[in-house]
Design an enzyme around this catalytic site. Structure first.
Site, PDB file in Angstrom:
ATOM      1  N   GLY C  86       0.790  -1.224   0.000  1.00  0.00           N
ATOM      2  CA  GLY C  86       0.000   0.000   0.000  1.00  0.00           C
ATOM      3  C   GLY C  86       0.822   1.273   0.000  1.00  0.00           C
ATOM      4  CB  CYS C 295     -25.824  -9.378 -17.745  1.00  0.00           C
ATOM      5  SG  CYS C 295     -25.220  -9.042 -19.425  1.00  0.00           S
ATOM      6  CB  CYS C 298     -24.413 -13.226 -20.366  1.00  0.00           C
ATOM      7  SG  CYS C 298     -23.889 -12.407 -18.860  1.00  0.00           S
ATOM      8  CB  CYS C 320     -21.314  -8.324 -18.440  1.00  0.00           C
ATOM      9  SG  CYS C 320     -22.151  -9.676 -17.641  1.00  0.00           S
ATOM     10  CB  CYS C 326     -20.625 -10.551 -21.190  1.00  0.00           C
ATOM     11  SG  CYS C 326     -22.363 -10.259 -21.590  1.00  0.00           S
TER      12      CYS C 326
END
Lengths: 229, 265, 337
Positions: C86, C295, C298, C320, C326
């Protein structure tokens, strides 16, 4: 009689730096003692140094010579040499000073100006206000003024606020500088009554009283300041 | 001042010993020593360039003195030199146990953050993680400094000068500090606004038992809020004492001049 | 063109020491639909290795464009970033043949870690076929000769802008983020000297001020992307402008995650299996976006959806964001009509 306040060899000289450093000796060798339950008047003409003595006792003026001994419970403190925080502590618990003029703080209500010394001792705001109200009532300050800041009051009204503030905490030593100067006869009598009550309660008092009637009514003896010029 | 029962068992909150700060060969402040006790308000007065702000910055750890020591009594009673502790410790101290009120509120506030966020920041910095509690505390403090609750989500750039100063004070006091530094907190405000702020400060200092060091060029401000006074000139301390004593019976030529120069309304 | 002699190069993935020891796996063994980047959408002209299967690069360039010294420098920054999860490591960002804001930071990180037998996937907002993704894929296909893919599971290195793929990443994968503004504290503290000190001293109260402001203004934490996280209980980090939907995927991920900010010259990292906590309040806990419908293409649920405007009459659909997922879904299980 127990001594409460004792001045010995106290002297004061003002050095005026703005006037070429001229030194003006005002007082020298002041000897003075005030006992419990006693009221002593300082006398002498204007400019003789009466107020200066009072201010030195309260720590408002610096003491150049001598000792100002204040009995503070078990302890004796020399105001002339005490550290600022010691002086503040004595002002909070031991010595009250009723000055000639009230130095008013903007925005603070008269009743809060009066209750402040009690608040500083830890009294609750409500209790302190109750005591302040009682005193202001006795001093005949109209109730409608209590919640107003005293800056706009008349001289007599301001003086009564000042007296109430000086008396409220019931300190064992009380310094009075012309407490009745701008009061009418009726209110003067109330102040005389209050001072005498405090005397009975054992408060040691030192003051300047131009009004001979008041002086006779409250003082046990007088000390002429000219003796220490 | 708060209610001390005994002065004898007390120790100073802050002690400065021989604090000097030089800018090259120029003197910022020179050989300043004093003690500050809990609940005491010390005013440092003097004209511009007298070194009072330099001294304040040295005392508050914002500026490292060239010589001298500043010691502080921590909450656990230990006495620490503020320049011998780590920067992390000093910064932690500065945002928890100390406050710093700037002359210009823009230096002490986050102008793009709401009033509530400004007050809440110190709480979040010490780990407060409950939004409701933080907001409640912020509202409480806004009330204490006389800012209406419905301004809590407004940004300080929509506030008047007096409100900004009051917000700055709330932001500093929210963590219950024991010592607050103030640099000309009332200058630049209208007289009436100034009186209100001074009154508020006086009340808060007394109620919370705060110790404070206030830099001001205004003797009336000093008289109103301080117990003790320190007069500075050319980086040196000229005179110190009880505030009313120094103002009513000034001893040094400079202090007499300063007192004599005050305009009476 | 000549066959690249990979043994003459230090292996980029493992730094300089003993470099070049890795042998190259034949591309033919790769599964999935790895493609040569000569698709019509590719910005570059016909690439030299088109149709080939063994990683031909344009030898006019250094491998992966950057010179070896630069790659070493970047790898050192990456290693330091991994060692201090980080923490923003400064690095000497180079001019790249693309403008700042197009992923120069991510490209440099990718260039530094890419080996000849890596398979690269590049996505922009979850999609493999946007200009930025296509251009960067083409760039590495040409300069490093690596195999590229659109399949998340086939990729060994995935460079991304603004998304983390839906498919859970594995320990064999590295995700490289393009970062516009690496400093999460900048919103409230513009001084870089001060923010670095705040990181050093863990003075992060200000970060919650930002969230406080959100709740005060909107009634909830309205930050929906670049949502700040605490990495390994120590450093507060900006995860780049990914939707906060993706934040939980960083927590204890099996894959190494690297972040590159080209303009600001910072690199930081989340090593595998590192705790990543999204900042929040007790009474306003961190929450990800939820979508009411699956979605539209899909039928997937629990994935991040993009809103697509379909006509001028207010028609819109949610599909998606992860185009690979997808397509995979549609190929495997046709959407119900």
């Amino acid at each position: 009689m127990t001594m409460r306040l004792c001045l010995s060899g106290v002297g004061k000289t003002f050095t005026m730096h703005l006037q070429g450093g001229v030194a003006i000796p005002v007082l020298h060798g002041v000897e003075l003692a005030v006992a419990e339950g006693e009221c002593v008047a300082l006398t002498g003409p204007s400019g003789a140094g009466k107020s200066t003595v009072l201010r030195m006792i309260y720590g408002n003026y610096v003491t150049d010579e001598g000792q100002i001994l204040v009995v503070d419970g078990e302890r004796i403190v020399d105001m002339a040499a005490a550290a600022p925080r010691r002086v503040l502590d004595l002002r909070r618990r031991t010595i009250s000073y009723v000055s000639q003029f009230l130095r008013a703080v903007p925005r603070v209500a008269a009743i809060d100006v009066v209750s402040e010394p009690l608040r500083a001792l830890g009294t609750s705001a409500a209790d302190a206000r109750d005591r302040a109200a009682t005193l202001l009532q006795r001093l005949n300050l109209p109730e409608r003024l209590w919640t107003l800041p005293p800056a706009t009051f008349s001289g007599g009204e301001q003086q009564r606020v000042n007296i109430a503030r000086g008396l409220i905490a019931e300190h064992p030593i009380l310094i009075l500088d012309e407490p009745t100067a701008s009061l009418d006869a009726q209110n003067r009598d109330v102040v005389v009554e209050l001072i005498n009550e405090r005397k009975k309660a054992g408060v040691a008092m030192l003051g300047i009283f131009h009004d001979a009637d008041v002086r006779d009514a409250v003082c046990d003896r007088s000390v002429d300041i000219r003796a220490f010029a | 001042m708060p209610h001390h029962t005994s002065l004898d068992n007390d120790t100073p909150l802050l002690r400065a010993s021989g604090v000097s700060r030089f800018y090259g060969s120029r003197i910022g402040c020179h050989d300043v020593s004093f003690e500050l006790w809990p609940g005491e308000v010390l005013a440092i007065v003097g004209e511009s360039g007298s070194g009072k702000t330099t001294l304040l910055n040295c005392l508050s750890g914002r500026l490292t003195p060239t010589a001298g020591v500043v010691e502080y009594r921590m909450r656990d009673g230990t006495v620490r030199g503020i320049f011998s502790m780590s920067e992390a410790e000093r910064r932690f101290l500065a945002r928890t146990d100390w406050g710093f009120v700037h002359q210009d509120a823009r230096d002490g506030l986050r102008m793009t953050v709401s009033a509530g966020g400004n007050v809440g920041e110190r709480l979040m910095a010490v780990g407060a993680r409950n939004y409701g509690a933080i907001r409640g505390e912020a509202l409480d403090w806004l009330e204490r400094v006389e800012i209406a609750a419905d301004r809590v989500d407004d940004r300080p750039d929509t506030f008047s000068g007096g409100m900004r100063q009051r917000l700055q004070i709330a932001r500093n006091l929210v963590t219950g500090p024991r010592l607050v530094f103030m640099d000309e907190p009332t200058s630049g405000l209208d007289v009436s606004v100034q009186a209100r702020l001074l009154d508020l400060l006086r009340g808060l200092v007394a109620d919370l038992g705060l110790a404070a060091i206030v830099v001001t060029h205004d003797l009336a401000v000093a008289r109103m809020i301080s117990h003790r006074l320190m007069v500075m000139r050319g980086g040196e301390v000229i005179e110190t004492g009880l505030t009313d004593q120094v103002l009513d019976d000034p001893r040094s030529a400079y202090a007499q001049l300063l007192v004599a120069s005050v305009l009476q309304p | 063109m000549t066959e690249r002699d990979t043994s003459s190069l230090p292996s980029p993935s493992w730094g300089g020491a003993g470099g070049g020891a890795r042998s190259e796996r034949p591309r033919a063994e790769r599964k999935g639909d790895a493609v040569r980047p000569a698709a019509p959408t590719a910005p570059s002209p016909t690439l030299p290795h088109e149709g080939g299967g063994s990683g031909h690069a344009d030898t006019a360039y250094n491998f992966a464009y950057l010179d070896e010294q630069t790659k070493r420098m970047i790898r050192r920054a990456i290693l330091k970033g991994i060692a201090i999860p980080g923490y923003q490591v400064p690095f000497a960002s180079r001019e790249m043949p693309m403008p700042y804001g197009w992923g120069t930071g991510g490209v440099q990180v990718t260039a530094a870690i890419l080996g000849p037998d890596d398979t690269l996937k590049v996505i922009d907002q979850g999609s493999d076929d946007t200009t930025n993704a296509v251009a960067i894929r083409g760039f590495f296909a040409r300069t490093a000769g690596v195999t590229t893919t659109t399949s998340t599971q086939d990729a060994t290195v995935i460079q991304t802008r603004h998304r983390i793929p839906e498919r859970t990443l594995t320990e064999n994968q590295v995700l490289v983020f393009q970062v516009p503004i690496p400093e999460p504290l900048r919103f409230l503290e513009p001084r870089e000297t001060e923010t670095r000190k705040m990181h050093a001293l863990e003075e992060y109260g200000i970060m919650h001020v930002k969230l406080y402001e959100d709740i005060a203004r909107h009634g909830h934490i309205a930050t929906t992307y670049a949502y700040p996280v605490l990495v390994d209980g120590r450093y507060v980090m900006d995860p780049s402008p990914i939707p906060k939907f993706d934040n939980p995927k960083m927590n204890r991920s099996d894959a190494l995650m690297l972040f590159g900010a080209g303009r600001e010259q910072r690199i930081y990292a989340i090593p595998p299996h590192t705790d990543v906590k999204s900042l929040d309040f007790e009474d306003h806990p961190f929450e990800v976006q939820r979508f009411e419908e699956p979605c539209a293409l899909c039928g997937s649920t629990g994935v991040y959806l993009d809103e697509i405007v379909t006509d001028d009459k207010g028609g819109r659909m949610f599909v998606c964001s992860d185009s690979d997922l997808c397509e995979e879904q549609r190929a495997g299980q046709p959407v119900d009509a």
